[in-house]
Design an enzyme around this catalytic site. Structure first.
Site, PDB file in Angstrom:
ATOM      1  N   SER A  84       0.869  -1.161   0.000  1.00 31.43           N
ATOM      2  CA  SER A  84       0.000   0.000   0.000  1.00 31.43           C
ATOM      3  C   SER A  84       0.914   1.222   0.000  1.00 31.43           C
ATOM      4  O   SER A  84       2.085   1.133   0.394  1.00 31.43           O
ATOM      5  CB  SER A  84      -0.882   0.010   1.250  1.00 31.43           C
ATOM      6  OG  SER A  84      -1.464   1.285   1.473  1.00 31.43           O
ATOM      7  N   THR A  85       0.377   2.352  -0.441  1.00 34.24           N
ATOM      8  CA  THR A  85       1.142   3.596  -0.248  1.00 34.24           C
ATOM      9  C   THR A  85       1.543   3.743   1.210  1.00 34.24           C
ATOM     10  O   THR A  85       2.627   4.237   1.527  1.00 34.24           O
ATOM     11  CB  THR A  85       0.291   4.811  -0.679  1.00 34.24           C
ATOM     12  OG1 THR A  85       0.131   4.792  -2.096  1.00 34.24           O
ATOM     13  CG2 THR A  85       0.945   6.117  -0.266  1.00 34.24           C
ATOM     14  N   THR A 102      29.837  37.887  29.776  1.00 40.46           N
ATOM     15  CA  THR A 102      28.522  37.331  30.093  1.00 40.46           C
ATOM     16  C   THR A 102      27.525  38.480  30.071  1.00 40.46           C
ATOM     17  O   THR A 102      27.794  39.548  30.612  1.00 40.46           O
ATOM     18  CB  THR A 102      28.503  36.658  31.474  1.00 40.46           C
ATOM     19  OG1 THR A 102      28.896  37.603  32.479  1.00 40.46           O
ATOM     20  CG2 THR A 102      29.455  35.462  31.513  1.00 40.46           C
ATOM     21  N   SER A 126      28.550  46.830   0.300  1.00 38.05           N
ATOM     22  CA  SER A 126      27.541  47.866   0.165  1.00 38.05           C
ATOM     23  C   SER A 126      27.550  48.453  -1.224  1.00 38.05           C
ATOM     24  O   SER A 126      28.592  48.554  -1.878  1.00 38.05           O
ATOM     25  CB  SER A 126      27.799  48.974   1.194  1.00 38.05           C
ATOM     26  OG  SER A 126      26.920  50.066   0.990  1.00 38.05           O
ATOM     27  N   SER A 127      26.369  48.871  -1.667  1.00 38.14           N
ATOM     28  CA  SER A 127      26.252  49.554  -2.955  1.00 38.14           C
ATOM     29  C   SER A 127      26.432  51.056  -2.796  1.00 38.14           C
ATOM     30  O   SER A 127      26.486  51.780  -3.788  1.00 38.14           O
ATOM     31  CB  SER A 127      24.876  49.259  -3.568  1.00 38.14           C
ATOM     32  OG  SER A 127      23.853  49.752  -2.712  1.00 38.14           O
TER      33      SER A 127
END
Length: 472
Positions: free
Chosen positions: A144-145, A191, A322-323
Site C-alpha cells: 500500500s502507499t 557574560t 555595500s552599494s
C-alpha cells in the site's frame, strides 16, 4: 492502450485520459500534476527519495517472487527497471509535486507507473500496455502507499543524514584547527555582553567545535530510530493483501539492497500511524540550527567594526558589502547560515503540526514532513560546508586588540583578587571605572604588585587555565 500522435490514452476509475506518448508516468501521475501545482518542486528534486522508492519496489518484487506471487519474467523486468532508477536513470519522470494530498499516494503511483512502463520496455512491449505488466497489480503487489511510501521516506532520510553528519564534521574540524591556532591568544570573556573574566580565543573556538560534535552524536541517535520500518503493513498495519512471510522477506531484501540495518516494526499498526521518529529528528535538526545560529551570532559580534565594534577577529572578505558605502565588508556567510537556521526552526513547526494532525490509523501529511525534513537536512549540510570553507578557515585574530581589552577591563580584577585581596581589588575596580585607566596600570602605580609578578599573573595559561597552571 491506443496511441495517437503524441499521446496515449490511459484509463482509471475517473475514465480515460491522454498521457504524453513518451512519458514513463501514467494516468494517476497525470491527474496528480493537475491537482497539486503547489511548490513547483517535484519529487525528482529529491534524488534520495526517488532512489529509495526504487529500492522499496525492488525489494517488494523480490519478496513476491520468493513467495510465488510474481512470475520470474515480470520480476526480472521490474528489478531491472528499479536498478536503473537507483543508478540515476529516469529521475526526470518523477514529476508530481512534493506537497500533495493523499498521504503520498501520488508519489507511490508515480513510482509504480515509471517502473511498470520501463519494465514493459524490457519485456519488449509498449508503454501503457498494462495488460502485460500493471503498475498496481504487479509493481505495487503486496503493498500500500501507507507502507511503501513511509519506508522509502525512512531510507531516504537515513541516507540524507550521512551528508549532513559529514558536513558537520568538516565544520567541527575547521573550528578545532582555529582553536589550536588561537590557543594562546588572551581575550576577555563576556557574560550578558558585560566584561567577565579572561579566557583565550582558542577556548572560545573550541566551544564551537565541541557543540558540533555533540550534535553529530544526537543526529546519529535520531537516525537509528528511522531503521524501524513498516513495509508489509499494507493499508493500516494489519497486512491485508500481503502473504504470510512477506514483511520479513521484503525487509530482508531491502536490507541487502540498501546496506542499512533495517528491521520490521514490532507493531505494524502503531508504526503505520506514528510519526514520532520524524518529530524527534526534526527536534534534533532544530537543535543543530539553534546552536549553529548562536555561533554565527558570536562570529558577527566578535568581528564587528572594524573601528566602532569589538574587532577581535577578522572574517575573510568574500564580497563587497555595500552599494553605497565604499570599503564596507559585511559578515555575509554567517548571515546566510543564520537564515538557514531560521528556516529549519520554521520547518520544525511544520513537522510538528503535520505529525500532530494525523488521525486514527494513518497520517496523511507525511509529504509535508518529508519535504520539511529534506530541506532542513540539505540546507544545513550546505550551510556547514559554506561556513567552514568561506568563513571559519580564513578567520584571523587581532591579538593586540584582545590583549588590550583584557588589560583595560574592570573584569581583570577578578583574576587578581586572590593575589591582591578583595578590598584592594574593589578599590582598583572603582578607580579604573571612574578614571578610564587600565587595571594593570593602576595595580603597578599603587605598588600592589611588581611588574614581573603582574606579567606572570597575566599569562594566558594563568588567566585562562588557572587550575592547570596551579598543578604545573
Amino acid at each position: 492502450m491506443p496511441t495517437t500522435g503524441t499521446v496515449r490514452i490511459e484509463h482509471d476509475l475517473l475514465g480515460d485520459k491522454p498521457v504524453p506518448a513518451d512519458a514513463y508516468w501514467g494516468v494517476h501521475t497525470a491527474r496528480a500534476r493537475e491537482n497539486f501545482p503547489i511548490t513547483g518542486a517535484t519529487i525528482s528534486a529529491y534524488p534520495h527519495l526517488v532512489t529509495a522508492l526504487a529500492a522499496v519496489k525492488e525489494a517488494a518484487a523480490l519478496a513476491n517472487h520468493e513467495l510465488g506471487l510474481l512470475p520470474t519474467d515480470l520480476t526480472k523486468a521490474i528489478v531491472t527497471a528499479c536498478r536503473e532508477i537507483r543508478g540515476g536513470a529516469l529521475h526526470d519522470q518523477f514529476v508530481v509535486d512534493a506537497i500533495q494530498g493523499g498521504a503520498g499516494t501520488s508519489t507511490n503511483m508515480n513510482a509504480n507507473e515509471v517502473i511498470a512502463n520501463r519494465a514493459l520496455e524490457h519485456l519488449g512491449h509498449a508503454r501503457g500496455d498494462y495488460a502485460r505488466l500493471h503498475p498496481n497489480e504487479h509493481v505495487n503487489l503486496s503493498q500500500s502507499t501507507n507502507d511503501a511510501y513511509p519506508t522509502a521516506v525512512n531510507v531516504a532520510t537515513i541516507v540524507s543524514l550521512r551528508g549532513l553528519a559529514d558536513a558537520m564534521r568538516v565544520l567541527e574540524e575547521s573550528f578545532a584547527r582555529k582553536a589550536d591556532e588561537f590557543a594562546d591568544v588572551l581575550k576577555m570573556g563576556r557574560t550578558q555582553l558585560q566584561d567577565a573574566v579572561p579566557m583565550t580565543v582558542g577556548q572560545e573556538f573550541r566551544t564551537y567545535a565541541v557543540m558540533l560534535g555533540e550534535d553529530r552524536a544526537r543526529l546519529e541517535e535520531s537516525a537509528a530510530l528511522l531503521h524501524e520500518i513498516n513495509l508489509g503493513a499494507t493499508a493500516i498495519g494489519t497486512g491485508l493483501n500481503a502473504p504470510a512471510g512477506y514483511a520479513e522477506a521484503a525487509c530482508r531484501h531491502l536490507r541487502e539492497i540498501t546496506g542499512l540495518p533495517l528491521v520490521t516494526a514490532a507493531d505494524l499498526i502503531e508504526a503505520t500511524q506514528d510519526c514520532g521518529a520524524f518529530v524527534h529528528l526534526s527536534g534534533v535538526l532544530k537543535r543543530v540550527a539553534v546552536k549553529l545560529s548562536k555561533t554565527c551570532n558570536d562570529l558577527r559580534l566578535l568581528s564587528s567594526g572594524p573601528r566602532a565594534g569589538f574587532n577581535e577577529i577578522n572574517l575573510p572578505p568574500v564580497q563587497a558589502g555595500s552599494s553605497i558605502m565604499p570599503g564596507k565588508v559585511n559578515p555575509v556567510i554567517p548571515e546566510v547560515v543564520n537564515q538557514v537556521a531560521f528556516e529549519v526552526i520554521g520547518n520544525d513547526v511544520a513537522v510538528t503540526m503535520a505529525a500532530e494532525a494525523g488521525q486514527l490509523q494513518l497520517n496523511a501529511f507525511e509529504p509535508l514532513i518529508w519535504k520539511s525534513l529534506a530541506a532542513s537536512i540539505s540546507h544545513l549540510e550546505s550551510a556547514c560546508l559554506v561556513l567552514a570553507a568561506r568563513c571559519v578557515d580564513g578567520i584571523t585574530v587581532n591579538a593586540e586588540v584582545t590583549r588590550a581589552y583584557v588589560e583595560h577591563s574592570i573584569g581583570l580584577v577578578t583574576a587578581l583578587n586572590p593575589t591582591i585581596g578583595y578590598e584592594a581589588a574593589t578599590a582598583i575596580a572603582r578607580e579604573a571605572l571612574t578614571s578610564g585607566r587600565g587595571v594593570a596600570e593602576l595595580v603597578l602605580e599603587h605598588g600592589l604588585l611588581d611588574a614581573d609578578r603582574l606579567a606572570a599573573l597575566l599569562q594566558p595559561e594563568v588567566l585562562a587555565r588557572p587550575q592547570a597552571a596551579a598543578h604545573a
